[in-house]
Design an enzyme around this catalytic site. Sequence first.
Site, PDB file in Angstrom:
ATOM      1  N   GLU A 335       0.874  -1.185   0.000  1.00 15.42           N
ATOM      2  CA  GLU A 335       0.000   0.000   0.000  1.00 15.42           C
ATOM      3  C   GLU A 335       0.904   1.225   0.000  1.00 15.42           C
ATOM      4  O   GLU A 335       1.661   1.433   0.946  1.00 15.42           O
ATOM      5  CB  GLU A 335      -0.881  -0.020   1.266  1.00 15.42           C
ATOM      6  CG  GLU A 335      -1.826   1.154   1.387  1.00 15.42           C
ATOM      7  CD  GLU A 335      -2.630   1.123   2.707  1.00 15.42           C
ATOM      8  OE1 GLU A 335      -2.122   0.611   3.722  1.00 15.42           O
ATOM      9  OE2 GLU A 335      -3.759   1.638   2.706  1.00 15.42           O
ATOM     10  N   ILE A 336       0.837   1.991  -1.069  1.00 13.47           N
ATOM     11  CA  ILE A 336       1.676   3.188  -1.152  1.00 13.47           C
ATOM     12  C   ILE A 336       0.815   4.398  -0.811  1.00 13.47           C
ATOM     13  O   ILE A 336      -0.290   4.571  -1.343  1.00 13.47           O
ATOM     14  CB  ILE A 336       2.317   3.318  -2.553  1.00 13.47           C
ATOM     15  CG1 ILE A 336       3.346   2.201  -2.730  1.00 13.47           C
ATOM     16  CG2 ILE A 336       2.952   4.692  -2.736  1.00 13.47           C
ATOM     17  CD1 ILE A 336       4.255   2.350  -3.931  1.00 13.47           C
TER      18      ILE A 336
END
Length: 582
Positions: A335-336
């Site tokens: 998850e960026i």
Amino acid sequence: EVQLGLLPGGGGTQRLPKLIGIANALDMMLTGRQLKPKQAKKLGLVDEVTPQANLVKAAYELVNKIRAGKFSRQKSSLTTAALMRWALEDNKWGRQILFQQARKKLLAKTLGNYPAPEYIIDCVEAGAELGEAVGYAKEAELFGELVKSAEAKQLIGLFFASTELKKESGIAEKDFAQLAELKPVSSVGVLGGGLMGAGIAYVSIEKANIPVRLKDRDADGVLHGLKYSHNIYDKRLKKGYISLSQKAEKMSMLTGTTDYSGFAQVDIVIEAVFEDLQLKQQMLREVEKIGRADIIFATNTSSIPISEIAKASQHPETVIGLHYFSPVDKMPLLEIIKTPKTSAEVVARSVAFGKKQGKTVIVVNDGPGFYTSRILAPYMNEAGHIVAEGVAIDKIDSALKKYGFPIGPITLLDEVGIDVGTKIAPILESAFGERMAPPASFSKLIDAGRKGKKNKKGFYVYPANGKGPKVVDESVYKDLGIQAHNNMDAVEIAERCVLQMVNEAARCLEEGILNNARDGDIGAVFGLGFPAFLGGPFHYCDSQGIQVIVDKLKHFETIHGSRFTPAKILLEKIEQNQGFFE
Ligand SMILES: NC(=O)c1ccc[n+]([C@@H]2O[C@H](COP(=O)([O-])OP(=O)(O)OC[C@H]3O[C@@H](n4cnc5c(N)ncnc54)[C@H](O)[C@@H]3O)[C@@H](O)[C@H]2O)c1
């Protein structure tokens, strides 16, 4: 096929068992497991394994052998495995035991949530007992059923969504077109050699093939960080998957330090030190002092808003969240998290880097808990509330496993650490208020020294030898001041927890934390183990009907209060007569 909710419908259920034996074929078809070349040869799935450079030559030789009538497929020799196979598979009674065992093992795993693997066993059995013609007919019939099934629809949807994500840059196309060039990340610094840092270092050298400099505050931390990769390569070496020189080559890409030597030239630093804002800001300042001006500073925080950490930065456009999941080498999601100040270039470079590490990457916007931690918290809290109401702990865990989660929420809390949970909870509670408050009685667990699996004192018993069946530590009920009972329906337990997660996911979309519902589904399934056959929180809403979801939320709201108030976006969707996808 099985991972898409289907079966090998081109004759695979009939031909594979003939080639490699029933047990081996079932193992492959029921899991979708891929084989290394050597294993495939050993099983008899391929006739020959040859280095790539020799491939065409070997193929010619083999074809010539076949033409000359000199080729015969090697039968497996008198090994124990071959004898076992003969004893079990070449007679009716043996096969009966084999199919019985396979069904039992399968159902223990799927709890009946996935029809495809059950059908695969049916097809193989039909072929083995009633002959090929019946087997093929069965395969065609059941394939037809599966193609239409709700489970396959969701699994195929997830497959297409993750394939789509592989092609995306993480930023808008016009921004991408404006970038002169996308400088690939070619060296990495990792801060913290603990559980997460060690895993991040491993996927960087193994999957991305990029050298890593790992820093911890002391030699023990560095050692832990290096040993993690060393142990994985050692196992693979022992199994014959890699050679000693391949291991040495990989390990030479990973070096450790207790100071910042070697950090001046790295392209990206990923910090995975303790979950502490001041400490993370200190890391950021130190990195900016020593590193290049364009160095990317990525944080693996699980709950602190990235913008908060970035307040300490001279170059907030280079600060980004790279949220990995434990164990890093197994969990597929990254998850960026971008802040309003993170530059498009930094996002695109980070996304490209994450993909090289073998991850499915979603990009979300910044906020407390971002997306995944934010939706996990109310789900876990709800399980906590149910415990506080006295429902037996193992009953809660088994209710959610039956619903399709890989492990129950209370087991998960023990795994992650009750102490870790109590650090993240206040951050989310202060940001979102009462609806994110964990049950008040849970502070008693920390007072009683219960941290979970890590100190062998949590909700379950952890025997010193690590063996024996999993049992609840009954004394935990006394610590919590409750008497355990079983008076709650399993579906009610599961729906209370799941609806908390789904409702919060909807809020994340409403508030723009998520860019779209697809990313929300991928994040929940790949990062948190949301049941894949339900497709993720948003597909779950669509398939159940948003009205049904809202009715259930309202029902629980009247009993348990405002933490169940439906998200606005759900009501809007009903008003507009729309789903999230269709
Ligand atoms: N454990 C998980 O499942 C998980 C998942 C996602 C994110 N995270 C986040 O990742 C981060 C690390 O978590 P973890 O579970 O690996 O913790 P951990 O305690 O296993 O490791 C932290 C490491 O940081 C080192 N460290 C502390 N101060 C340092 C300093 N000044 N310089 C260099 N190293 C220092 C420690 O010695 C330790 O080795 C936390 O922010 C956590 O919230 C954890």
